[in-house]
Design an enzyme around this catalytic site. Structure first.
Site, PDB file in Angstrom:
ATOM      1  N   ASP A 107       0.809  -1.211   0.000  1.00 53.34           N
ATOM      2  CA  ASP A 107       0.000   0.000   0.000  1.00 53.34           C
ATOM      3  C   ASP A 107       0.848   1.269   0.000  1.00 53.34           C
ATOM      4  O   ASP A 107       1.588   1.512   0.945  1.00 53.34           O
ATOM      5  CB  ASP A 107      -0.918  -0.019   1.226  1.00 53.34           C
ATOM      6  CG  ASP A 107      -1.833   1.185   1.265  1.00 53.34           C
ATOM      7  OD1 ASP A 107      -2.248   1.649   0.188  1.00 53.34           O
ATOM      8  OD2 ASP A 107      -2.131   1.675   2.359  1.00 53.34           O
ATOM      9  N   ASP A 324      -1.475   7.326  -6.154  1.00 54.60           N
ATOM     10  CA  ASP A 324      -1.810   6.157  -5.336  1.00 54.60           C
ATOM     11  C   ASP A 324      -2.030   4.937  -6.218  1.00 54.60           C
ATOM     12  O   ASP A 324      -2.701   5.023  -7.239  1.00 54.60           O
ATOM     13  CB  ASP A 324      -3.085   6.465  -4.527  1.00 54.60           C
ATOM     14  CG  ASP A 324      -3.426   5.372  -3.539  1.00 54.60           C
ATOM     15  OD1 ASP A 324      -2.499   4.681  -3.073  1.00 54.60           O
ATOM     16  OD2 ASP A 324      -4.625   5.198  -3.230  1.00 54.60           O
TER      17      ASP A 324
END
Ligand SMILES: *[C@@H]1O[C@H](CO)[C@@H](O)[C@H](O)[C@H]1NC(C)=O
Ligand SMILES: *[C@@H]1O[C@H](CO)[C@@H](O)[C@H](O)[C@H]1NC(C)=O
Ligand SMILES: *[C@@H]1O[C@H](CO)[C@@H](O)[C@H](O)[C@H]1NC(C)=O
Ligand SMILES: *[C@@H]1O[C@H](CO)[C@@H](O)[C@H](O)[C@H]1NC(C)=O
Length: 481
Positions: A107, A324
């Protein structure tokens, strides 16, 4: 936190010197870095792959998860408002001596590394959260890490820099550092802060492995919410993340990159560390990282959006945008999105379809009967102007997605107002080599054929090639054109 900050940097530097010496004796670490597979949760190579879903079902689910992530309520007001459990990519980590292989969420939007640890063994039952929220049952457990079976497992003391760096911790009997880590959607984990030897199998070199001792991680024993995988590897912009911990070894540097294979291609993406993370392709565009409201996020300045000769400037000269990998859609400041939609609508000569308001997607076309190439030829490039004069070209593949058989929609939605930031999601980053350099404080983008150019796919089958013609007269075979 400034005192802690300075302290951790000093200690990391010291640890770096010591570890570098150890590493050079046992592995080839420190040369050109290493690459691991970056596995999309729905891809064929993922244990979460659901063969009963069509390609379109998968796209719809991923789009839905984008919202869960971008719009997550900030339940505890800590750590992160963006990060929630709907993550998109996984990576394998081999932990302990002898190593246990775990598949963890990777992540870029959070920093702590944690693993699902068995409750028996080195430590007692984990702490209990007050006010647990009712949550759906997590998927069946896969692998848990048993600290009692590893020779290299150690607990981390409460006075350690790593313990103090945690956003929320307490000291348990016996100088054990207990961490509490919350995600934006209210999911959480806690357990004991620990260190272990992590081993990474380098995809590019077959059997070569990289051993990294003393990686700080959370040995998780209590969870709220449902997580996929056996743990989570934080790759965010802070000193707890794996990137920074690896970067303590001077030769590797605090940098990583990935190259995301388009959804429609059966090949895995690559996640690169060290020198491998250098983005050197022709046309590479580098933009500086800017201070972020949430420090963990990789935030850059979005200055303009351009289609042909039409340029739309961001309000207040520039607007922050988070890069992201864990968000599927791109979310754009409305002040940029509205004129972009108008401009694209004026230029794209395809039959319109009803917008997918349910997905927040403002611009859709009926592409039934058209081939991938025919569709792509009708969609103009969108250029993102970034801070420092960099420009990134988004092709049809990066801006549009097939949301159901024959319906193609702009994969850009208005940014939720309370976020006050745009998000560049993973559709926009497909077939790009994207490198994050925390030492230089930059993000670099370059067009790439990810199924071909990256080590994780060195042996990708020919049929997986990005430019393989789509079977006529079918529409784009999956999520994207
Ligand atoms: C992290 O460590 C670096 C050096 O290793 C230091 O410059 C920086 O200030 C630290 N940041 C935080 C938030 O601790
Ligand atoms: C961790 O493993 C335990 C035991 O197998 C399981 O019950 C639990 O759901 C797992 N937790 C997570 C977050 O995967
Ligand atoms: C994807 O590629 C793998 C490895 O080459 C192969 O075994 C598998 O059958 C392929 N799956 C599909 C759906 O094409
Ligand atoms: C798309 O156009 C075709 C004709 O080309 C038509 O049959 C179909 O119903 C349309 N689909 C939608 C969703 O409007």
């Amino acid at each position: 936190m400034p005192a802690t900050t300075t302290a951790i940097s000093r200690v990391l530097l010291l640890v770096g010197v010591v570890l570098t010496a150890q590493l050079c004796g046992c592995t080839a670490y420190g040369g050109d870095g290493f690459s691991v597979e970056f596995i999309h949760r729905d891809s064929v190579g993922s244990p979460f792959h659901d063969p009963s879903l069509t390609a379109h079902d998968r796209v719809l689910k991923a789009l839905g998860r984008s919202y869960a992530r971008a719009d997550a309520p900030s339940a505890h007001g800590v750590v992160s408002e963006l990060t929630s459990t709907p993550f998109e990519y996984l990576m394998a980590v081999n932990v302990g001596t002898p190593p246990t292989r775990l598949l963890a969420i990777a992540d870029t939007g959070s920093d702590l590394v944690w693993l699902n640890c068995s409750k028996k063994g080195a430590h007692g039952p984990g702490p209990v959260f007050a006010g647990d929220t009712p949550t759906p049952p997590p998927p069946p457990p896969r692998v848990v890490f048993d600290p009692s079976k590893s020779k290299t497992y150690r607990l981390v003391g409460c006075d350690s820099v790593a313990c103090r760096e945690l956003p929320d911790s307490s000291c348990a009997a016996g100088d054990k550092c207990t961490y509490y880590y919350y995600y934006g959607d209210g999911s959480a984990t806690s357990g004991l802060l620990s260190t272990e030897t992590f081993t990474f199998a380098d995809n590019a070199r077959g059997k070569r492995t990289t051993r990294v001792p003393n990686v700080n991680f959370g040995c998780g024993t209590t969870f709220v919410g449902s997580f996929i995988g056996d743990g989570l590897v934080g790759l965010g912009n802070s000193n707890l993340s794996l990137v920074t911990q690896l970067g303590a070894h001077a030769s590797v540097g605090r940098r990583f990159s990935y190259c995301l294979v388009p959804y429609s291609i059966n090949a895995s993406s690559a996640l690169n560390f060290g020198a491998r993370a250098a983005v050197t392709e022709p046309g590479a565009a580098t933009t500086p990282l800017v201070p972020s409201r949430v420090k963990t996020y990789y935030t850059i300045d979005l200055v303009s959006v351009k289609v042909g000769h039409a340029t739309y400037k961001a309000p207040h000269r520039s607007s922050p945008a988070i890069v992201d990998s864990g968000t599927t859609l791109t979310f754009l400041d409305k002040a940029l999105l509205d004129p972009l939609v108008k401009e694209l609508a004026g230029r794209i000569k395809l039959p319109k379809a009803a917008p997918r308001a349910d997905l927040g997607l403002p611009l859709c076309y009926n592409v039934s009967g058209l081939r991938e190439g025919q569709i792509a030829a009708k969609i103009p490039d969108v250029k993102l102007g970034l801070g420092g004069g960099a420009a990134v070209t988004l092709k049809a593949l990066n801006t549009f997605v097939v949301v159901q058989e024959g319906t193609l929609c702009l994969a850009i939605a208005p940014a939720p107002e309370r976020l006050r930031t745009s998000i560049i999601g993973n559709i926009a980053q497909q077939n790009m080599h994207v490198g994050y350099d925390l030492d230089k404080r930059t993000v670099t983008f370059a067009a790439a054929d990810c199924a071909r150019s990256y080590p994780a796919n060195a042996h990708a089958p020919a049929h997986a090639h990005a430019h393989a013609p789509a079977p006529a007269p079918a529409p784009a075979p999956s999520g994207s054109v």
